[in-house]
Scaffold this motif. Structure first.
Motif, PDB file in Angstrom:
ATOM      1  N   ALA A 175      84.128  27.608  86.260  1.00 26.52           N
ATOM      2  CA  ALA A 175      84.249  26.528  87.021  1.00 26.52           C
ATOM      3  C   ALA A 175      84.771  25.123  86.285  1.00 26.52           C
ATOM      4  CB  ALA A 175      82.958  26.489  87.809  1.00 26.52           C
ATOM      5  N   ILE A 176      84.029  24.917  85.425  1.00 27.64           N
ATOM      6  CA  ILE A 176      84.321  23.566  84.633  1.00 27.64           C
ATOM      7  C   ILE A 176      85.946  23.547  84.338  1.00 27.64           C
ATOM      8  CG2 ILE A 176      84.276  22.290  82.539  1.00 27.64           C
ATOM      9  CD1 ILE A 176      81.778  21.916  84.489  1.00 27.64           C
ATOM     10  N   CYS A 177      86.293  24.508  84.012  1.00 24.50           N
ATOM     11  CA  CYS A 177      87.618  24.480  83.385  1.00 24.50           C
ATOM     12  C   CYS A 177      88.560  24.643  84.778  1.00 24.50           C
ATOM     13  CB  CYS A 177      88.046  25.944  82.566  1.00 24.50           C
ATOM     14  SG  CYS A 177      88.927  25.650  81.180  1.00 24.50           S
ATOM     15  N   GLY A 178      88.261  25.477  85.860  1.00 26.89           N
ATOM     16  CA  GLY A 178      88.977  25.265  86.838  1.00 26.89           C
ATOM     17  C   GLY A 178      89.074  24.204  87.734  1.00 26.89           C
ATOM     18  N   LEU A 179      88.007  23.397  87.797  1.00 30.20           N
ATOM     19  CA  LEU A 179      87.931  22.034  88.364  1.00 30.20           C
ATOM     20  C   LEU A 179      88.547  21.182  87.839  1.00 30.20           C
ATOM     21  CD1 LEU A 179      83.907  21.760  89.405  1.00 30.20           C
ATOM     22  CD2 LEU A 179      85.630  21.725  90.821  1.00 30.20           C
ATOM     23  N   SER A 180      88.273  20.991  86.611  1.00 33.44           N
ATOM     24  CA  SER A 180      89.202  20.156  85.550  1.00 33.44           C
ATOM     25  C   SER A 180      90.652  20.199  85.887  1.00 33.44           C
ATOM     26  CB  SER A 180      88.806  20.154  84.190  1.00 33.44           C
ATOM     27  OG  SER A 180      89.830  19.317  83.226  1.00 33.44           O
ATOM     28  N   LEU A 181      91.338  21.336  85.879  1.00 33.73           N
ATOM     29  CA  LEU A 181      92.667  21.544  85.818  1.00 33.73           C
ATOM     30  C   LEU A 181      93.187  21.435  87.425  1.00 33.73           C
ATOM     31  CD1 LEU A 181      92.981  24.756  83.816  1.00 33.73           C
ATOM     32  CD2 LEU A 181      94.162  22.507  83.473  1.00 33.73           C
ATOM     33  N   ALA A 182      92.461  21.728  88.618  1.00 39.49           N
ATOM     34  CA  ALA A 182      92.942  21.557  89.724  1.00 39.49           C
ATOM     35  C   ALA A 182      92.637  20.032  90.059  1.00 39.49           C
ATOM     36  CB  ALA A 182      91.794  22.464  90.955  1.00 39.49           C
ATOM     37  N   PHE A 183      91.649  19.477  89.856  1.00 36.48           N
ATOM     38  CA  PHE A 183      91.445  17.872  89.909  1.00 36.48           C
ATOM     39  C   PHE A 183      92.564  17.085  89.414  1.00 36.48           C
ATOM     40  CE2 PHE A 183      89.965  13.733  89.148  1.00 36.48           C
ATOM     41  CZ  PHE A 183      89.313  13.265  90.200  1.00 36.48           C
ATOM     42  N   PHE A 184      92.824  17.265  88.054  1.00 34.22           N
ATOM     43  CA  PHE A 184      94.009  16.354  87.315  1.00 34.22           C
ATOM     44  C   PHE A 184      95.358  16.794  87.672  1.00 34.22           C
ATOM     45  CE2 PHE A 184      90.193  15.810  84.872  1.00 34.22           C
ATOM     46  CZ  PHE A 184      89.997  14.396  84.648  1.00 34.22           C
ATOM     47  N   LEU A 192      99.835  21.273  85.007  1.00 37.49           N
ATOM     48  CA  LEU A 192      98.816  22.245  84.992  1.00 37.49           C
ATOM     49  C   LEU A 192      98.570  23.013  83.730  1.00 37.49           C
ATOM     50  CD1 LEU A 192      96.789  23.534  86.973  1.00 37.49           C
ATOM     51  CD2 LEU A 192      98.575  25.367  87.463  1.00 37.49           C
ATOM     52  N   THR A 193      97.987  22.042  82.868  1.00 37.61           N
ATOM     53  CA  THR A 193      97.640  22.589  81.475  1.00 37.61           C
ATOM     54  C   THR A 193      96.463  22.073  81.003  1.00 37.61           C
ATOM     55  OG1 THR A 193      98.778  23.089  79.395  1.00 37.61           O
ATOM     56  CG2 THR A 193      99.160  21.010  80.449  1.00 37.61           C
ATOM     57  N   ILE A 194      95.863  22.512  79.965  1.00 40.94           N
ATOM     58  CA  ILE A 194      94.530  22.319  79.532  1.00 40.94           C
ATOM     59  C   ILE A 194      94.505  20.762  79.179  1.00 40.94           C
ATOM     60  CG2 ILE A 194      92.764  22.793  77.985  1.00 40.94           C
ATOM     61  CD1 ILE A 194      93.178  25.134  80.005  1.00 40.94           C
ATOM     62  N   ARG A 195      95.374  20.366  78.511  1.00 40.25           N
ATOM     63  CA  ARG A 195      95.355  18.786  78.057  1.00 40.25           C
ATOM     64  C   ARG A 195      95.065  17.898  79.134  1.00 40.25           C
ATOM     65  NH1 ARG A 195     101.109  17.986  75.117  1.00 40.25           N
ATOM     66  NH2 ARG A 195     101.095  20.187  75.095  1.00 40.25           N
ATOM     67  N   SER A 196      95.814  18.158  80.323  1.00 39.46           N
ATOM     68  CA  SER A 196      95.510  17.288  81.445  1.00 39.46           C
ATOM     69  C   SER A 196      94.157  17.083  81.796  1.00 39.46           C
ATOM     70  CB  SER A 196      96.295  17.642  82.750  1.00 39.46           C
ATOM     71  OG  SER A 196      97.827  17.951  82.463  1.00 39.46           O
ATOM     72  N   GLY A 197      93.113  17.844  81.406  1.00 41.01           N
ATOM     73  CA  GLY A 197      91.843  17.507  82.018  1.00 41.01           C
ATOM     74  C   GLY A 197      91.075  16.698  80.809  1.00 41.01           C
ATOM     75  N   LEU A 198      91.809  16.030  79.823  1.00 37.62           N
ATOM     76  CA  LEU A 198      91.473  15.192  79.031  1.00 37.62           C
ATOM     77  C   LEU A 198      92.004  13.723  79.117  1.00 37.62           C
ATOM     78  CD1 LEU A 198      90.889  17.382  75.749  1.00 37.62           C
ATOM     79  CD2 LEU A 198      89.223  16.860  77.661  1.00 37.62           C
ATOM     80  N   THR A 199      92.753  13.592  79.909  1.00 38.47           N
ATOM     81  CA  THR A 199      93.440  12.194  80.068  1.00 38.47           C
ATOM     82  C   THR A 199      92.468  11.095  80.323  1.00 38.47           C
ATOM     83  OG1 THR A 199      93.911  12.962  82.524  1.00 38.47           O
ATOM     84  CG2 THR A 199      95.574  13.091  80.753  1.00 38.47           C
TER      85      THR A 199
END
Length: 573
Positions: A175-184, A192-199
Motif C-alpha cells: 500500500a505504501i508503494c502503491g499510494l506513493s506512486l498513484a498520488f505523485f 509513474l516510476t519509483i523516484r517520483s515518490g521522493l520528490t
C-alpha cells in the motif's frame, strides 16, 4: 505576507532523459542498462560459480540477519502506522488518487482480483497449508516452552504467527508503494516510476543520478522478489504435474529436477509474456478474474468438505489473537546471546527464518505490486485504497489459512492422515491433503482436484510474472506505459526465467531467498523515505488548499495569469 501565502504549487514536472531512437527508444538507458547488467551478472555468477556465489550470498545474508533484523521488523511496523494515519486522517482519506473528477477504471471485483492475484495469491497455494502446519510444530511459544509443538494447545499460536506474516504487514508494504506512486503520478502528473515518490524530499535532483540509482534498486528488488515467488511456484507446479501423471520432472524426494524446472519455466514465462503483450486491461484482467473464480471453487471445497468448524474457530479466534498481539509482534526483536542452542539463539534464528525473511520478501515485491496497484487504482480515494488494499486481501489470506491449513491440522490432529500431509514437501502438502480426502471417494475426483490446483497455480504464476515484466519496463521507460516498451517485454521475460532457473539449479530456493533478502535491504530505505515524503506532501497540500494554491497538475498548468501570488508558477514542495 503569512507563511501560508508563501506556499508554492508542488513539483509537477520531472524531466528524465530518455532515448529518442534505436533499440532503447523511449527508455532511460541510465536505468535499463545498469539493471540488465546487474541481473545478468547475478545469473552468470549463480550458474557458472554456484559454490562461490552460494558462499558469498550466505555470508551477506548472515551479516544482514545479525545487523539489520531490527530494521526490517521496525520499518514494516512504520508502514502499518503510516497506512492507519492516512486512512483516519480526514484531509488525506478523501483525496482522489487522480484528478478530482476521475472515477475508477475497474469494478471492485476485478480490482480485488488483480490485487490478490498479483500480490500474494500464488503463495496461498503453497503456504496456506504449509505455514500453519509448520508453526503448529514450532514457533516462539514452543521455543520458550509455553506451548507444545504438534499438540492442541499450539493451534492458536500457529494461526497468530501465520496471520502476522501474510496479514496487514504484507499489504502495508504494498500500500505504501502503491499510494506513493498513484498520488505523485496521477495527482501531480509525475512519471509513474519509483523516484517520483521522493520528490517532496529531493525535488529536481531526482531527474539525475540519484533518481537513476533509486529506479535501478527498484528494478533489481522487483526481479528478485518475483523470482522468490516463482521459485516457490515452480517447485509446487512440478509437484502438481507429477500428481496428475506427468512423470520425470521431480526426483525421488519430490524436488524439481533441472528438466522439470526448465519445462515449468518455459510454460509459465511463455504464457506470461503473451499476456503481458496484451496489457493490463485484457490479458492480466481476464487471468485475474479466472484465478479468483477458481480460488473461490477450491476454497469452497475446503470450507464445505474440509474441517468446517475447525476452520471457523481458527479464522475468528486466530484473527482475535492476531489483532490483539499485532503491536507487540510488530515491534519485538529477538536478540541472540551467541550461544548456539540457547533460547535467545533459537528465537533470533526463528525470527530470521520467518518474519525477517517475509518482510524482505514483501519489500522486494513492493515495487512490482505497488506500481501495479497504482495502475489499477486511479480514481479511488486514499481511504478507499488503504481499506481495500490492506484489509480485503489480508482477510482473503486469513480465510485461506483458516480452512485450508485448518483442514490439514485437523486431519493430522485426529490421527486420520497419519503423517501423509505433515511428511509431504511444502509445495506438495495441498496435493497430498486433497488426494487423501478424495481418493476414498473417487480416484478420478482426486485427479480432477489436482488438475484444478495446477491450473489455478499456473494462472497465479502467469499473472505475477506478466505483471512484473510490465512493471519493470514501465520503470525502465521513466514511467511511460506506452507501446514503445513492448519490444523489451521479451527480454525481461527471458531474464526473469533465467534468474529463477539459475538460482534454483545452483542452490535451490535457499539461494533465491538469500539473494532476495540482500536485494530488499536498499529498497527498504527507499520505501521508508517514500512514506515520509507522502506524509509531507499531503500535509503541505492541506495548507495549499487553505491558501487557494492548486495541488493537482491540471490546475497548476492553468494557474499562470489567474491572479495568484507572484512566484506561484515556480514548482516547489
Amino acid at each position: 505576507m503569512s507563511k501560508i501565502r508563501k506556499l508554492k504549487p508542488p513539483l509537477t514536472e520531472l524531466d528524465i532523459n530518455t532515448k529518442d531512437g534505436g533499440f532503447y527508444n523511449g527508455f532511460s538507458t541510465a536505468v535499463a542498462v545498469p539493471a540488465k547488467i546487474i541481473i545478468s551478472i547475478l545469473v552468470v555468477w549463480a550458474i557458472f560459480w554456484p559454490i562461490q556465489s552460494g558462499a558469498v550470498l550466505n555470508g551477506f545474508n548472515a551479516f544482514i540477519l545479525q545487523n539489520f533484523a531490527a530494521w526490517y521488523i521496525w520499518v514494516v511496523a512504520f508502514f502499518i502506522v503510516v497506512c492507519f494515519v492516512l486512512a483516519v486522517w480526514p484531509a488525506a482519506g478523501r483525496l482522489n488518487l487522480g484528478l478530482d473528477h476521475e472515477k475508477p477504471e475497474f469494478s471492485n471485483f476485478s480490482w480485488f482480483s488483480m490485487m490478490f492475484g498479483a500480490g500474494i495469491g500464488v503463495g496461498m497455494l503453497t503456504w496456506a497449508v504449509a505455514e500453519p502446519v509448520s508453526h503448529f510444530g514450532s514457533n516462539p511459544e514452543t521455543i520458550m516452552g509455553l506451548t507444545t509443538g504438534g499438540a492442541a494447545d499450539n493451534v492458536r499460536m500457529a494461526y497468530k504467527w501465520s496471520f502476522l506474516h501474510w496479514g496487514f504487514s504484507a499489504w502495508a508494504c504494498y500500500a505504501i508503494c502503491g499510494l506513493s506512486l498513484a498520488f505523485f503520478s496521477y495527482r501531480r502528473g509525475l512519471p509513474l516510476t519509483i523516484r517520483s515518490g521522493l520528490t517532496p524530499l529531493f525535488g529536481q535532483s531526482l531527474a539525475g543520478i540519484l533518481g537513476h540509482v533509486i529506479d535501478v534498486v527498484a528494478v533489481v528488488a522487483t526481479i528478485l522478489g518475483v523470482a522468490q515467488t516463482l521459485g516457490f511456484g515452480v517447485d509446487q507446479f512440478v509437484a502438481g504435474l507429477s500428481r496428475i501423471g506427468i512423470g520425470g520432472l521431480a526426483d525421488a524426494e519430490g524436488a524439481a529436477t533441472t528438466t522439470g524446472i526448465i519445462i515449468a519455466l518455459t510454460v509459465i514465462m511463455g504464457l506470461s509474456t503473451l499476456s503481458a503483450l496484451s496489457g493490463v486491461g485484457k490479458g492480466i484482467k481476464w487471468l485475474s478474474n479466472i484465478n479468483m473464480a477458481l480460488s473461490i471453487v477450491l476454497l469452497g471445497f475446503f470450507i464445505i468438505f474440509g474441517a468446517t468448524w475447525f476452520g471457523f474457530n481458527a479464522m475468528f479466534i486466530g484473527l482475535w489473537d492476531y489483532v490483539l498481539a499485532l503491536p507487540e509482534l510488530s515491534l519485538t526483536v529477538f536478540r541472540s546471546d551467541g550461544v548456539e542452542g540457547s533460547e535467545s539463539f533459537l528465537l533470533a534464528q526463528w525470527q530470521g527464518w520467518w518474519p525477517v525473511f517475509y518482510w524482505a520478501w514483501w519489500i522486494a515485491f513492493a515495487p512490482f505490486v505497488g506500481l501495479f496497484l497504482a495502475r489499477i487504482s486511479r480514481g479511488r480515494t486514499i481511504r478507499e485504497f488503504v481499506l481495500g488494499a490492506l484489509i480485503v486481501p489480508a482477510l482473503m489470506c486469513f480465510v485461506w489459512f483458516a480452512w485450508a491449513g485448518g483442514t490439514a491440522i485437523d486431519l493430522e490432529l485426529n490421527g486420520a492422515a497419519n503423517g501423509v500431509i505433515f511428511d509431504a514437501a511444502n509445495g506438495d502438502k495441498i496435493f497430498a491433503m486433497t488426494e487423501f480426502m478424495l481418493s476414498p471417494i473417487s480416484e478420478w475426483l482426486a485427479w480432477g482436484m489436482a488438475l484444478l490446483i495446477v491450473v489455478l497455480l499456473m494462472t497465479f504464476l502467469v499473472t505475477s510474472a506478466d505483471s512484473a515484466v510490465l512493471i519493470v519496463n514501465t520503470i525502465n521507460a521513466a514511467g511511460d506505459e506506452g507501446p514503445k516498451s513492448r519490444p523489451h517485454i521479451l527480454f525481461w521475460g527471458v531474464a526473469l526465467a533465467l534468474v529463477v532457473a539459475g538460482l534454483l539449479i545452483s542452490g535451490g530456493t535457499t539461494a533465491i531467498q538469500t539473494a532476495m533478502v540482500i536485494g530488499a535491504l536498499p529498497f527498504s530505505v527507499v520505501m521508508a523515505l517514500m512514506a515520509i515524503a507522502l506524509l509531507k506532501a499531503i500535509y503541505n497540500d492541506t495548507r495549499r488548499e487553505k491558501a487557494g494554491v492548486p495541488t493537482t497538475h491540471d490546475n497548476i498548468e492553468g494557474a499562470t495569469g489567474n491572479g495568484l501570488a507572484p512566484g506561484l508558477g515556480v514548482p516547489a514542495e
